[in-house]
Design a protein around this motif. Structure first.
Motif, mmCIF file in Angstrom:
data_model
loop_
_atom_site.group_PDB
_atom_site.id
_atom_site.type_symbol
_atom_site.label_atom_id
_atom_site.label_comp_id
_atom_site.label_asym_id
_atom_site.label_seq_id
_atom_site.Cartn_x
_atom_site.Cartn_y
_atom_site.Cartn_z
ATOM 1 N N ALA A 111 0.856 -1.391 0.650
ATOM 2 C CA ALA A 111 -0.023 0.263 -0.186
ATOM 3 C C ALA A 111 1.336 0.948 -0.335
ATOM 4 O O ALA A 111 0.182 2.216 -0.847
ATOM 5 N N LEU A 112 1.982 0.980 0.672
ATOM 6 C CA LEU A 112 2.757 2.002 0.368
ATOM 7 C C LEU A 112 2.994 2.386 -0.486
ATOM 8 O O LEU A 112 3.718 3.690 -1.035
ATOM 9 N N ALA A 113 3.727 1.333 -1.356
ATOM 10 C CA ALA A 113 4.807 1.669 -2.697
ATOM 11 C C ALA A 113 3.902 1.720 -3.783
ATOM 12 O O ALA A 113 4.447 3.113 -4.156
ATOM 13 N N VAL A 114 1.948 2.068 -3.128
ATOM 14 C CA VAL A 114 1.858 2.281 -4.152
ATOM 15 C C VAL A 114 1.233 3.633 -4.153
ATOM 16 O O VAL A 114 1.180 4.618 -4.688
ATOM 17 N N LEU A 115 1.367 4.240 -2.818
ATOM 18 C CA LEU A 115 0.648 5.818 -2.594
ATOM 19 C C LEU A 115 1.897 6.372 -2.924
ATOM 20 O O LEU A 115 2.172 7.118 -3.471
ATOM 21 N N VAL A 116 3.229 6.015 -2.763
ATOM 22 C CA VAL A 116 4.434 6.599 -3.293
ATOM 23 C C VAL A 116 4.504 6.590 -5.089
ATOM 24 O O VAL A 116 4.522 8.005 -5.807
ATOM 25 N N VAL A 117 3.686 6.075 -5.724
ATOM 26 C CA VAL A 117 4.530 6.221 -6.922
ATOM 27 C C VAL A 117 2.928 6.545 -7.432
ATOM 28 O O VAL A 117 3.523 7.526 -8.015
ATOM 29 N N SER A 118 2.207 6.606 -6.877
ATOM 30 C CA SER A 118 1.118 7.669 -7.273
ATOM 31 C C SER A 118 0.852 8.545 -7.076
ATOM 32 O O SER A 118 1.020 9.568 -8.129
ATOM 33 N N ILE A 119 1.590 9.052 -5.541
ATOM 34 C CA ILE A 119 2.032 10.963 -5.686
ATOM 35 C C ILE A 119 3.172 11.464 -6.713
ATOM 36 O O ILE A 119 2.640 12.192 -7.188
ATOM 37 N N TRP A 120 4.298 10.501 -7.051
ATOM 38 C CA TRP A 120 5.070 10.162 -7.970
ATOM 39 C C TRP A 120 4.801 11.135 -8.921
ATOM 40 O O TRP A 120 5.448 11.649 -10.185
ATOM 41 N N ASN A 121 3.872 10.014 -9.563
ATOM 42 C CA ASN A 121 3.003 9.734 -11.044
ATOM 43 C C ASN A 121 2.256 11.252 -10.967
ATOM 44 O O ASN A 121 2.155 12.146 -12.100
ATOM 45 N N PHE A 122 1.209 11.458 -10.306
ATOM 46 C CA PHE A 122 0.654 12.449 -9.903
ATOM 47 C C PHE A 122 1.493 14.339 -10.460
ATOM 48 O O PHE A 122 1.067 14.696 -11.442
ATOM 49 N N LEU A 123 2.749 13.929 -9.400
ATOM 50 C CA LEU A 123 3.617 15.799 -9.820
ATOM 51 C C LEU A 123 4.017 14.786 -11.081
ATOM 52 O O LEU A 123 4.213 16.290 -11.389
ATOM 53 N N VAL A 124 4.428 14.367 -11.463
ATOM 54 C CA VAL A 124 4.647 13.712 -12.923
ATOM 55 C C VAL A 124 4.201 15.098 -13.985
ATOM 56 O O VAL A 124 4.442 15.599 -14.686
#
Length: 182
Positions: free
Chosen positions: A130-143
């Protein structure tokens, strides 16, 4: 061309380049669109039946293309469409592929929660996936915000608002089309 696209996508993902740096080629778009559909299918297939996953994947890519085109066209920047869309599709595909193992670990829990939301109190999601999905999702959103900001020559806050609107529109349209067909 593909090597240059991958290098540029990585630079964009690290906020060191923008969509204007992405290669401009119809042959590249003919690769990025099917790639994005396949990767989106793999993601949707974790929780949806096969036909519904295909429909959702096609609808999501179509909605992203439509949203990006309308945004750029309304700003008089339609000439930036191909590079913007291609960069968004390549980066999202790469980040989704990175998230797939974590999403696969979470998917069975999500299916159980869909049937009985009360289980959320007793059976939390696995922490690391869940933490991995959250971190990558936030990064993807910022990109995505960075890409849109660069594409429309806007301040970072506007890029974030556009990216958020893009998420709302694409997820809503993909869900609506999926519900109509599925």
């Amino acid at each position: 061309m593909i090597e240059q696209a991958v290098r540029t996508a990585l630079r964009i993902s690290l906020f060191r380049a923008g969509p204007q740096d992405f290669p401009f080629a119809a042959s590249l778009t003919r690769l990025t669109v099917p790639l994005a559909v396949v990767v989106a299918f793999l993601q949707y297939r974790l929780t949806l039946p096969e036909v519904s996953a295909v429909v959702h994947a096609l609808a999501w890519v179509g909605a992203l293309a439509m949203f990006t085109f309308v945004l750029l066209h309304s700003r008089g920047l339609a000439n930036r469409f191909r590079q913007t869309l291609d960069s968004l599709l390549v980066i999202d595909s790469a980040m989704t592929l990175v998230m797939l193992p974590a999403l696969a670990a979470i998917a069975p829990h999500m299916l159980k929660l869909a049937d009985d939301p009360e289980l959320a109190r007793e059976q939390p999601l696995p922490l690391l996936p869940a933490l991995a999905v959250l971190v990558v999702s936030i990064w993807n959103f910022l990109v995505s915000a960075h890409v849109y900001r660069s594409a429309i020559d806007a301040p970072p806050g506007v890029g974030a608002m556009v990216a958020l609107l893009g998420v709302i529109v694409t997820v809503s349209l993909a869900g609506a089309v999926g519900a109509l067909v599925g």
